[in-house]
Design a protein around this motif. Sequence first.
Motif, PDB file in Angstrom:
ATOM      1  N   THR A  25     120.693  41.509  86.969  1.00 41.03           N
ATOM      2  CA  THR A  25     119.774  42.647  87.010  1.00 41.03           C
ATOM      3  C   THR A  25     118.438  42.355  86.346  1.00 41.03           C
ATOM      4  O   THR A  25     117.440  42.991  86.656  1.00 41.03           O
ATOM      5  CB  THR A  25     120.398  43.884  86.346  1.00 41.03           C
ATOM      6  N   TYR A  26     118.392  41.418  85.407  1.00 37.52           N
ATOM      7  CA  TYR A  26     117.143  41.100  84.710  1.00 37.52           C
ATOM      8  C   TYR A  26     117.068  39.589  84.512  1.00 37.52           C
ATOM      9  O   TYR A  26     118.048  38.961  84.128  1.00 37.52           O
ATOM     10  CB  TYR A  26     117.077  41.802  83.355  1.00 37.52           C
ATOM     11  N   ASN A  28     114.779  36.632  82.625  1.00 39.21           N
ATOM     12  CA  ASN A  28     113.722  36.318  81.674  1.00 39.21           C
ATOM     13  C   ASN A  28     113.329  34.854  81.831  1.00 39.21           C
ATOM     14  O   ASN A  28     114.053  33.966  81.418  1.00 39.21           O
ATOM     15  CB  ASN A  28     114.181  36.595  80.243  1.00 39.21           C
ATOM     16  N   GLY A  66     114.404  43.712  87.261  1.00 41.78           N
ATOM     17  CA  GLY A  66     113.323  43.329  86.367  1.00 41.78           C
ATOM     18  C   GLY A  66     113.229  41.827  86.208  1.00 41.78           C
ATOM     19  O   GLY A  66     114.235  41.125  86.223  1.00 41.78           O
ATOM     20  N   ASP A  68     110.773  38.827  83.971  1.00 44.56           N
ATOM     21  CA  ASP A  68     109.712  38.519  83.008  1.00 44.56           C
ATOM     22  C   ASP A  68     109.192  37.121  83.308  1.00 44.56           C
ATOM     23  O   ASP A  68     109.919  36.139  83.161  1.00 44.56           O
ATOM     24  CB  ASP A  68     110.249  38.594  81.581  1.00 44.56           C
ATOM     25  N   SER A  94     110.273  46.167  87.917  1.00 47.20           N
ATOM     26  CA  SER A  94     109.461  45.751  86.786  1.00 47.20           C
ATOM     27  C   SER A  94     109.179  44.255  86.850  1.00 47.20           C
ATOM     28  O   SER A  94     110.096  43.456  87.028  1.00 47.20           O
ATOM     29  CB  SER A  94     110.214  46.112  85.504  1.00 47.20           C
TER      30      SER A  94
END
Length: 169
Positions: A25-26, A28, A66, A68, A94
């Motif tokens: 889900t995310y 980095n 998301g 980053d 995001s």
Amino acid sequence: LKNNMVGGDGAGLLEQGIRHSSSLTYLNLERNILGDIGMGCLMRALRRIPPMKGRKAQPDNRSLVGIDVSTNNLSDGCIGNIEESLFKNLALRSITAHDNVISEKGLIKIQHLLAANKRRAELEKCAIMIQSLWRGRQHRLARVRAAGQVVEERVFKPPATGDRVQVDG
């Protein structure tokens, strides 16, 4: 994968893993060396690749919400890939991209793309709900007719998929 010197080649390898993941889900990837090519690979993982001669269609990732990519030497050249991926995938909400060489105008465009993506996702949910209600009504009317009862019908034609609907209010 923060601060691991992941570049364009590494992003190409990550693409397949991201594409087939249903639980990620995310992501980095802060402080790597992706560049625009690496960002393109990551964004391709979010969109479906149609079948080609001798190759099956590739799935797209629908769980990643998301990412980053701060401090990755990204420029305005990656915005086209972001735009295409957001157009074809409503899940991503995001993108953190500070400390790159993306212009202020480019960052504002990414912000607008993400906002539009969120609105499209909400509209899609509403459309699915309306279609479900319509089908339920059709099934109820069919059951009433089968029972031999008279039904007062109002004429209403549901919008076809892709039609624009205007709501006054």
